[in-house]
Design a protein around this motif. Structure first.
Motif, PDB file in Angstrom:
ATOM      1  N   ASP A  90      10.872  -1.763   7.920  1.00 24.80           N
ATOM      2  CA  ASP A  90      11.219  -2.440   6.897  1.00 24.80           C
ATOM      3  C   ASP A  90      10.064  -3.454   6.199  1.00 24.80           C
ATOM      4  OD1 ASP A  90      13.442  -3.627   4.842  1.00 24.80           O
ATOM      5  OD2 ASP A  90      13.095  -5.543   6.113  1.00 24.80           O
ATOM      6  N   VAL A  91       9.179  -4.085   7.105  1.00 21.95           N
ATOM      7  CA  VAL A  91       8.187  -4.640   6.610  1.00 21.95           C
ATOM      8  C   VAL A  91       7.132  -3.911   5.703  1.00 21.95           C
ATOM      9  CG1 VAL A  91       6.134  -6.208   7.327  1.00 21.95           C
ATOM     10  CG2 VAL A  91       8.300  -6.278   8.339  1.00 21.95           C
ATOM     11  N   MET A  92       6.867  -2.653   6.302  1.00 23.55           N
ATOM     12  CA  MET A  92       5.855  -1.967   5.659  1.00 23.55           C
ATOM     13  C   MET A  92       6.642  -1.367   4.252  1.00 23.55           C
ATOM     14  SD  MET A  92       3.294  -1.084   7.403  1.00 23.55           S
ATOM     15  CE  MET A  92       2.832   0.071   6.421  1.00 23.55           C
ATOM     16  N   SER A  93       7.649  -1.026   4.290  1.00 26.05           N
ATOM     17  CA  SER A  93       8.395  -0.774   2.940  1.00 26.05           C
ATOM     18  C   SER A  93       7.964  -1.801   1.861  1.00 26.05           C
ATOM     19  CB  SER A  93       9.929  -0.447   3.027  1.00 26.05           C
ATOM     20  OG  SER A  93      10.195  -0.033   2.062  1.00 26.05           O
ATOM     21  N   ARG A  94       7.672  -2.797   2.183  1.00 25.53           N
ATOM     22  CA  ARG A  94       7.389  -3.880   1.281  1.00 25.53           C
ATOM     23  C   ARG A  94       6.050  -3.815   0.874  1.00 25.53           C
ATOM     24  NH1 ARG A  94      11.378  -8.521   2.563  1.00 25.53           N
ATOM     25  NH2 ARG A  94      12.449  -7.669   3.988  1.00 25.53           N
ATOM     26  N   TYR A  95       5.074  -3.220   1.519  1.00 22.73           N
ATOM     27  CA  TYR A  95       3.657  -2.931   1.025  1.00 22.73           C
ATOM     28  C   TYR A  95       3.695  -1.659   0.251  1.00 22.73           C
ATOM     29  CZ  TYR A  95       1.670  -6.532   4.271  1.00 22.73           C
ATOM     30  OH  TYR A  95       1.290  -7.708   5.003  1.00 22.73           O
ATOM     31  N   THR A  96       4.566  -0.772   0.523  1.00 24.90           N
ATOM     32  CA  THR A  96       4.499   0.551   0.038  1.00 24.90           C
ATOM     33  C   THR A  96       5.308   0.957  -1.261  1.00 24.90           C
ATOM     34  OG1 THR A  96       5.887   1.364   1.771  1.00 24.90           O
ATOM     35  CG2 THR A  96       3.383   1.423   1.992  1.00 24.90           C
ATOM     36  N   ASN A  97       6.612   0.990  -0.886  1.00 21.68           N
ATOM     37  CA  ASN A  97       7.517   1.161  -1.831  1.00 21.68           C
ATOM     38  C   ASN A  97       7.903   0.051  -2.984  1.00 21.68           C
ATOM     39  OD1 ASN A  97       8.362   3.853  -0.870  1.00 21.68           O
ATOM     40  ND2 ASN A  97       9.528   2.826   0.555  1.00 21.68           N
ATOM     41  N   ASP A  98       8.051  -0.845  -2.317  1.00 19.06           N
ATOM     42  CA  ASP A  98       8.353  -2.266  -3.360  1.00 19.06           C
ATOM     43  C   ASP A  98       7.047  -2.547  -4.185  1.00 19.06           C
ATOM     44  OD1 ASP A  98      10.877  -2.334  -2.423  1.00 19.06           O
ATOM     45  OD2 ASP A  98      10.202  -3.682  -0.732  1.00 19.06           O
TER      46      ASP A  98
END
Length: 632
Positions: free
Chosen positions: A136-144
């Motif tokens: 979920d933290v990684m998703s903020r760096y990529t998708n978001d």
């Protein structure tokens, strides 16, 4: 399968206006570039409108007079067409330039946000990462962040261009025919109503889509890391079912969002065609019904093109609104992480390298001498005093709980004298690792005192406190880089020779030299090409090169076979010599030579003493050691 709960239902962006304003604050340093972009957008719009309006003059002033002439002169028409070609060329170049500039602004803003996001993440306390999935933290760096890139480089300039086009075209249409402009406004009002309704339906599902995507990424991260466990316990089918459930949730949110989003194009296009037909009928009637000819043929043709130029940007805006809504959902998740409270540090005592002068007094020095000192600033007096680091750690009546409603440590009191080896023994969940987490100040205690060389650890700056503690964990983390880089991680100033000495101390040197490139062997995937025992040996060498005065060994030899353990234990003994050491171990054979062994049960110290003393008591430790019952 139970009904799927749509996380998008009823959940909208909390404060899109505030989020958008905060996002724009990252673009302030591009003000000059944005001004150039605005100028290019204006030029592009004017070129488009002038091209549409010029059709009226081409038909009425240049083509109509040539009809019926025996020898028509096409030179004025050709000159006018060349002029309009130049206008269109300016519009094309301006359009290319502003799109090029906005890509640079988008990438620069992305970089700034990622930099700040990562820098802030480094300041967060350990408890944040204990409570949030890695995926979920990684998703903020990529998708978001990627949704922000699309919004800044495409949606925002498209919307600005559309708004400017709408304003300029409106006044041009009004100047051409106020009556037909009124017809356009009536038909456009229907488009606005439909757009508002559909956008409202899609917005909440775009927000849900981003959240579902983050949760799915977190789940996949866990499954990838735990593939061996999944296969060992034949958990493949259950894992697939859990994944399918989360994936279906994401699919439902994405389908709903996409359905309403994709609906906008056809709806707006058909309304545009309807408007075009109505204008053609009304305009044709105006052009032929009056002797005064309220509307010329050229003006009607020009107005029809202008009406398309008026309708199209409205459709563009309605399409981009969905992308903006999704980007706002991503931005809120990014700023949510940025707004997490940083780890607080009220300490003022620092750790420095020191040496003894001729009088035997401690003085600070930049180089490592093997002597550490606590530096105490006295603000009222403006002076500084130095106290030699001894490694004397005490805990007095400490209570602690990870949450306020559940205490996991109860009235823990212990004394670790300089150079002593203190071991913690107990069942899983007894509180062994929690004690070492408190010494590191990963968490702050609820009640009691922890002192380091008679200094309350709350007064010591956290980076300096942790620099004085060497830690070897049961779960080994190796980073992408060479073996040498991973050992040097413990002390970035260490030379190659010092790293090799640390590896020899941990008995890792022999197997490292047998690797394909020795110390220059590249490690990836958390050292996947090494065995668990080899990874652990590198972790021990990493702690050794830091040369800390206090060591914490949390199951440091748990992944090493018995033969290797005997070799490592000699290295560990050399590493622990002269240092205060805390050892957590399930293998009781590794703690026999400890100065003090503490047996924990449900967060309480129930026994303490040397190996011989505890054996003589024939209590819990005796039963564990003799196998009367085992640690669980």
């Amino acid at each position: 399968m139970p009904p799927i709960r749509l996380k998008g239902d009823g959940r909208k962006a909390k404060n899109p206006r505030k989020t958008l304003g905060r996002l724009f604050s990252y673009m302030r340093r591009y003000q000059a570039v944005l001004a150039a972009v605005l100028a290019c957008i204006l030029l592009t719009t004017l070129a488009q409108v002038m091209g549409n309006k010029s059709l009226q003059y081409v038909v009425d002033d240049y083509i109509a007079p040539l009809i019926g002439q025996a020898n028509p002169n096409f030179a004025p028409l050709i000159r006018f067409l060349c002029l309009m070609a130049a206008v269109y060329l300016i519009g094309i170049l301006s359009s290319f330039l502003y799109n090029f500039l906005m890509v640079r602004v988008a990438q620069g803003t992305q970089k700034d946000i990622r930099d700040q996001l990562f820098a802030h993440m480094q300041s967060l306390p350990v408890r944040y990462f204990d409570a949030h999935p890695v995926g979920d933290v990684m998703s903020r760096y990529t998708n978001d962040i990627d949704t922000l890139r699309q919004m800044i480089s495409q949606s925002i300039p498209q919307c600005v261009s559309s708004v400017i086009t709408i304003v300029v075209v409106f006044f041009t249409m009004l100047f051409t025919s106020w009556l037909l402009t009124l017809v356009v406004l009536l038909t456009i009002s229907v488009t606005f109503f439909v757009t508002k309704k559909v956008t409202g339906l899609s917005a909440k599902f775009f927000v849900g889509q981003q959240r579902s995507l983050g949760e799915l990424n977190g789940f996949v991260e866990e499954m990838v890391n735990g593939q061996r466990v999944i296969k060992v316990f034949c958990h493949e089918e259950a894992a697939k079912q859990d994944f399918d459930k989360r994936n279906a949730e994401l699919q439902e949110n994405a389908c709903k969002a996409g359905m309403y989003s994709n609906m906008m194009g056809p709806v707006n296009n058909n309304l545009g065609y309807l408007q075009y037909a109505i204008l053609a009928v009304v305009g044709g009637f105006l052009a032929i019904s009056s002797e005064e000819q309220m509307l010329s043929i050229g003006a009607l043709m020009s107005f029809l093109l202008l009406s398309r130029s008026f309708q199209m940007p409205i459709g563009h805006v309605s399409n981009q609104i969905n992308a903006i809504v999704m980007a706002m959902a991503g931005a809120e998740r990014i700023f949510e992480l940025m707004d997490e409270e940083s780890e607080q540090d009220g300490g003022y005592v620092t750790l420095v390298n020191a040496k003894l002068d001729k009088k035997g007094n401690l003085t600070e020095c930049p180089e490592h001498t093997g002597i550490w000192a606590w530096k105490h600033p006295h603000q009222t007096e403006g002076t500084v005093t130095y106290t030699r680091l001894q490694g004397d750690i005490t805990m007095e009546q400490v209570d602690f709980g990870y949450t306020s409603d559940k205490t996991v440590l109860h009235d823990v009191t212990l004394y670790a004298k300089p150079g002593q080896k203190v071991a913690f023994v107990g069942a899983t969940g007894a509180g062994k690792t929690t004690i070492t987490n408190l010494i590191n100040r990963f968490y702050d205690i609820a009640d009691g005192k922890i002192r380091y060389d008679n200094i309350n650890i709350n007064k010591i700056r956290k980076p300096d406190l942790r620099r004085s503690l060497g830690v070897v964990l049961q779960d080994t983390n190796l980073f992408t880089g060479t073996v040498m880089d991973n050992i040097r991680y413990g002390n970035l100033c260490a030379t190659d020779e010092q790293c090799m000495e640390a590896a020899k101390l941990a008995n890792a040197h022999d197997f490292i030299t047998r690797l394909p490139q020795g110390y220059d062997t590249m490690l990836t995937g958390n050292g996947a090409q090494l065995s668990q025992g080899q990874r652990q040996l590198i972790a021990i060498a990493r702690a050794a090169v830091a040369d800390p005065p206090v060591m914490i060994l949390d199951e440091a030899t748990s992944s090493i076979d018995t033969r290797t353990e005997a070799l490592v234990q000699r290295g560990m003994d050399a590493l622990m010599e002269g240092r205060t050491t805390f050892v957590i171990a399930h293998r009781l054979s590794t703690v026999r030579n400890s100065d003090c062994i503490m047996v924990l049960d449900h967060g309480r110290i129930i026994e303490r003493g040397s190996h011989e003393e505890l054996i003589a008591k024939k209590g819990t430790y005796y039963q564990l050691y003799t196998g009367a019952f085992e640690l669980s």
